[in-house]
Design a protein around this motif. Structure first.
Motif, short mmCIF file in Angstrom:
data_model
loop_
_atom_site.label_atom_id
_atom_site.label_comp_id
_atom_site.label_asym_id
_atom_site.label_seq_id
_atom_site.Cartn_x
_atom_site.Cartn_y
_atom_site.Cartn_z
N ILE A 51 -13.14 -16.64 0.03
CA ILE A 51 -11.88 -15.79 0.07
C ILE A 51 -12.03 -14.55 -0.71
O ILE A 51 -11.61 -13.48 -0.26
CB ILE A 51 -10.33 -16.70 -0.45
CG1 ILE A 51 -10.34 -17.95 0.26
CG2 ILE A 51 -9.18 -15.77 -0.70
CD1 ILE A 51 -9.46 -18.96 -0.18
N ALA A 52 -12.46 -14.68 -1.84
CA ALA A 52 -12.64 -13.21 -2.68
C ALA A 52 -13.46 -12.39 -1.94
O ALA A 52 -13.42 -11.05 -1.88
CB ALA A 52 -13.04 -13.62 -3.92
N ILE A 53 -14.73 -12.82 -1.27
CA ILE A 53 -15.61 -11.85 -0.65
C ILE A 53 -14.99 -11.35 0.63
O ILE A 53 -15.11 -10.18 0.71
CB ILE A 53 -16.78 -12.96 -0.15
CG1 ILE A 53 -17.53 -13.42 -1.41
CG2 ILE A 53 -17.91 -12.08 0.74
CD1 ILE A 53 -18.25 -12.63 -2.34
N ASP A 54 -14.10 -12.05 1.41
CA ASP A 54 -13.34 -11.61 2.32
C ASP A 54 -12.57 -10.49 2.03
O ASP A 54 -12.32 -9.40 2.71
CB ASP A 54 -12.75 -12.38 3.29
CG ASP A 54 -13.64 -13.63 4.03
OD1 ASP A 54 -14.78 -13.44 4.10
OD2 ASP A 54 -13.32 -14.73 4.39
N LYS A 55 -11.72 -10.69 0.85
CA LYS A 55 -10.77 -9.77 0.59
C LYS A 55 -11.33 -8.59 -0.29
O LYS A 55 -10.90 -7.49 -0.14
CB LYS A 55 -9.71 -10.37 -0.26
CG LYS A 55 -8.96 -11.40 0.38
CD LYS A 55 -7.69 -12.14 -0.39
CE LYS A 55 -6.97 -12.87 0.25
NZ LYS A 55 -5.71 -13.57 -0.30
N THR A 56 -12.32 -8.58 -1.07
CA THR A 56 -12.58 -7.60 -1.99
C THR A 56 -14.05 -7.11 -2.09
O THR A 56 -14.50 -6.10 -2.64
CB THR A 56 -12.09 -8.08 -3.51
OG1 THR A 56 -13.08 -9.13 -3.90
CG2 THR A 56 -10.85 -8.41 -3.57
N ALA A 57 -15.04 -7.65 -1.05
CA ALA A 57 -16.34 -7.41 -1.30
C ALA A 57 -16.91 -6.21 -0.81
O ALA A 57 -16.28 -5.60 0.43
CB ALA A 57 -17.20 -8.51 -0.65
N GLY A 58 -17.58 -5.34 -1.31
CA GLY A 58 -18.20 -4.10 -0.80
C GLY A 58 -19.55 -4.46 -0.22
O GLY A 58 -20.02 -5.73 -0.24
#
Length: 192
Positions: free
Chosen positions: A157-164
């Protein structure tokens, strides 16, 4: 409290070894407790020096766990050991004593030099997710498949929302390592 950093040590043949490692503070000392067996353990026993590197570049953490250890280094100032070339900060360490324990001997290290190179601006959620997945990857030999799958789903979830791009690259290296691991190869992670 265990904190995470990237440790550089040097092998008997002079080769630098870069890997993430949790450490603890004990007063003015740093306690390092690498697993038996490990290259870090051998290097600390042989050379009795190390550098703790503090970085927000999660590709170094993920890379070190997935065989990508050729990160730029530079000599430390007070110990015969390299440090990362571009950390946020680093501490140079000398081993003062070793407490022999079966699974994880504890090295009590004196900090002989500290340097701050640039400010820490904070982790985004994706960077924190990569660090958490890296810790899971370092424990794949004994973690249950269901536990790893559940953690990945949550961290995704964090990767999908905030990853560069850097965080996605690091994440993909770690997921590939899980898929390739004998205990976890049958897990259905390729869809992530």
């Amino acid at each position: 409290m265990i904190r995470e950093a990237v440790i550089t040590t040097i092998a008997a043949n002079g080769a630098a070894h870069i890997t993430p490692l949790g450490y603890r503070l004990n007063g003015e000392y740093v306690v390092l407790a690498p697993f038996v067996p490990s290259q870090t353990l051998e290097n600390l026993r042989e050379r009795r020096v190390a550098v703790l590197n503090f970085t927000d570049e999660v590709r170094i953490i993920a890379g070190a766990l997935t065989g990508r250890r050729a990160w730029p280094t530079t000599p430390a100032t007070q110990v015969d050991c390299p440090r990362l070339a571009d950390p946020l900060a680093h501490w140079e360490l000398e081993v003062e004593s070793v407490r022999e324990l079966l699974e994880r001997p504890e090295f009590l290290c004196r900090i002989v030099a500290r340097a701050n190179h640039r400010p820490f601006l904070g982790f985004n959620r994706a960077q924190a997710a990569v660090v958490e997945l890296a810790i899971l990857v370092s424990r794949l030999d004994w973690l249950e498949v269901e536990k790893v799958q559940g953690e990945i789903r949550y961290l995704q979830i964090a990767i999908d929302k905030t990853a560069g791009p850097e965080e996605r690259e690091a994440w993909n290296w770690l997921v590939a390592a899980i898929i390739a691991h004998p205990r976890h190869a049958s897990s259905n992670l390729s869809a992530l």
